[in-house]
Design an enzyme around this catalytic site. Structure first.
Site, PDB file in Angstrom:
ATOM      1  N   SER A  13      -0.161  -9.798  -6.459  1.00 29.48           N
ATOM      2  CA  SER A  13       1.094  -9.060  -6.612  1.00 29.48           C
ATOM      3  C   SER A  13       1.866  -9.604  -7.801  1.00 29.48           C
ATOM      4  CB  SER A  13       1.950  -9.191  -5.357  1.00 29.48           C
ATOM      5  OG  SER A  13       3.261  -8.724  -5.625  1.00 29.48           O
ATOM      6  N   HIS A  38      -1.429  -5.412  -7.823  1.00 34.11           N
ATOM      7  CA  HIS A  38      -0.534  -4.867  -6.813  1.00 34.11           C
ATOM      8  C   HIS A  38       0.905  -4.835  -7.322  1.00 34.11           C
ATOM      9  CE1 HIS A  38       0.467  -3.856  -2.618  1.00 34.11           C
ATOM     10  NE2 HIS A  38       1.558  -4.587  -2.809  1.00 34.11           N
ATOM     11  N   ASP A  40       4.815  -4.234  -6.217  1.00 36.01           N
ATOM     12  CA  ASP A  40       5.801  -4.135  -5.147  1.00 36.01           C
ATOM     13  C   ASP A  40       7.030  -3.429  -5.708  1.00 36.01           C
ATOM     14  OD1 ASP A  40       4.659  -5.532  -2.809  1.00 36.01           O
ATOM     15  OD2 ASP A  40       4.573  -7.230  -4.182  1.00 36.01           O
ATOM     16  N   MET A  42      10.515  -1.787  -5.198  1.00 37.03           N
ATOM     17  CA  MET A  42      11.641  -1.844  -4.261  1.00 37.03           C
ATOM     18  C   MET A  42      12.884  -1.219  -4.889  1.00 37.03           C
ATOM     19  SD  MET A  42      11.156  -5.751  -2.900  1.00 37.03           S
ATOM     20  CE  MET A  42       9.520  -6.479  -2.744  1.00 37.03           C
ATOM     21  N   HIS A  72       2.731  -0.023  -4.278  1.00 36.70           N
ATOM     22  CA  HIS A  72       3.303  -0.022  -2.931  1.00 36.70           C
ATOM     23  C   HIS A  72       4.776   0.356  -3.053  1.00 36.70           C
ATOM     24  CE1 HIS A  72       4.810  -2.762   0.585  1.00 36.70           C
ATOM     25  NE2 HIS A  72       5.004  -1.477   0.833  1.00 36.70           N
ATOM     26  N   MET A  74       8.240   0.884  -1.772  1.00 43.24           N
ATOM     27  CA  MET A  74       9.243   0.583  -0.746  1.00 43.24           C
ATOM     28  C   MET A  74      10.543   1.261  -1.166  1.00 43.24           C
ATOM     29  SD  MET A  74       8.220  -3.419  -0.173  1.00 43.24           S
ATOM     30  CE  MET A  74       7.339  -3.601  -1.732  1.00 43.24           C
ATOM     31  N   MET A 143       2.007  -4.782   6.618  1.00 45.92           N
ATOM     32  CA  MET A 143       2.890  -5.842   6.164  1.00 45.92           C
ATOM     33  C   MET A 143       2.877  -6.966   7.198  1.00 45.92           C
ATOM     34  SD  MET A 143       3.949  -4.825   3.278  1.00 45.92           S
ATOM     35  CE  MET A 143       5.116  -6.183   3.017  1.00 45.92           C
ATOM     36  N   PHE A 149      11.042  -9.421  -0.059  1.00 44.55           N
ATOM     37  CA  PHE A 149      10.991 -10.639  -0.858  1.00 44.55           C
ATOM     38  C   PHE A 149       9.616 -11.289  -0.759  1.00 44.55           C
ATOM     39  CE2 PHE A 149      15.352  -9.971   0.403  1.00 44.55           C
ATOM     40  CZ  PHE A 149      16.023 -10.076  -0.810  1.00 44.55           C
ATOM     41  N   ASP A 181      -0.559  -7.628   3.392  1.00 43.56           N
ATOM     42  CA  ASP A 181       0.403  -8.080   2.383  1.00 43.56           C
ATOM     43  C   ASP A 181       1.462  -8.946   3.038  1.00 43.56           C
ATOM     44  OD1 ASP A 181       2.201  -8.444   0.335  1.00 43.56           O
ATOM     45  OD2 ASP A 181       2.548  -6.327  -0.058  1.00 43.56           O
ATOM     46  N   GLY A 182       1.523 -10.219   2.612  1.00 37.79           N
ATOM     47  CA  GLY A 182       2.580 -11.102   3.074  1.00 37.79           C
ATOM     48  C   GLY A 182       2.059 -12.398   3.640  1.00 37.79           C
ATOM     49  N   GLY A 203       0.757 -12.965  -3.731  1.00 34.25           N
ATOM     50  CA  GLY A 203       1.639 -13.122  -4.876  1.00 34.25           C
ATOM     51  C   GLY A 203       1.831 -14.566  -5.260  1.00 34.25           C
TER      52      GLY A 203
END
Length: 232
Positions: A13, A38, A40, A42, A72, A74, A143, A149, A181-182, A203
């Site tokens: 990420s 990837h 992210d 937001m 992705h 969000m 997730m 974050f 992811d996470g 990430g």
């Protein structure tokens, strides 16, 4: 038991990358063995953070990045940005079912443009949103942290949810990727794979582990991921 012949993909990420030299960072992480980049995305509405948009995706394509880009989203509402990321060169576009008024239509919008479509499930979002759209889903993203974050810890309950998602995919007979992811790290990636995941977003675990001898290479951490996955 999950199928150990699955094709495992690693998707760093860029949220944790050095944005001052992002093109070079992406080049380096791909040269070190990563499979997918990837994004992210937001919007400070659906999640409490503001990150990147389609112009960055387009810039990386113009820079010469040919690897798959996994966007992705969000964001809410989502359909407008789906179109923007299609135009920017995204390969996969995933979104949260809560962010779309018409999930089937949003998925079809992505697929009609030749991109791969996916749904994203927060830790407390039920997989029942998949019930009538499995024929339009190319990726399911779970997730394992609450979105917003980077650098958060993996939520252990996600392992059971991964197993349920894997059962749904296997029952469908469709080549749907199962992404996580996470909080994915070297010390838990094998357990996550055994629960059913085949695509791993990481990430900080990647970009904070720069090779000391060559700070622009990520060979060692990606090699450690591969070694762990070989044992899954």
């Amino acid at each position: 038991m999950t199928d150990t012949t699955r094709d495992f993909l690693i998707a760093p990420s860029i949220l944790s990358a050095d944005f001052a030299r992002l093109g070079a960072e992406v080049d380096d992480v791909l040269a070190s063995g990563a499979d997918i980049i990837h994004f992210d995305v937001m919007d400070n509405h659906y999640v409490p953070n503001l990150t990147i948009g389609p112009m960055l995706c387009e810039a990386l394509r113009k820079h010469g990045v040919s690897a798959p880009i996994d966007a992705h989203l969000m964001v809410r509402p989502v359909d407008r940005l789906i179109g923007d990321f299609i135009d920017a060169g995204a390969s996969y576009i995933t979104f949260h079912p809560e962010a779309s008024d018409h999930i089937d239509r949003s998925l079809q919008l992505i697929r009609d443009a030749g991109c791969r479509a996916g749904l994203v499930f927060n830790p407390a979002t039920p997989l029942s949103y998949l019930d009538y759209v499995m024929d339009k889903v190319d990726m399911i993203l779970l997730m394992s942290v609450n979105p917003g974050f980077g650098g958060q810890s993996f939520i252990p309950g996600t392992l059971d949810k991964l197993r349920e998602a894997r059962r749904r995919i296997d029952a469908s007979g469709r080549p749907i990727r199962l992404e996580i992811d996470g909080g994915v790290k070297v010390d838990n990636i094998a357990e996550i794979a055994r629960a059913g995941a085949d695509t791993f977003v990481a990430g900080s675990a990647v970009f904070k582990a720069r090779n000391e001898a060559d700070p622009h290479r990520y060979d060692s951490v990606i090699r450690e991921f591969r070694d762990q996955l070989a044992r899954a």
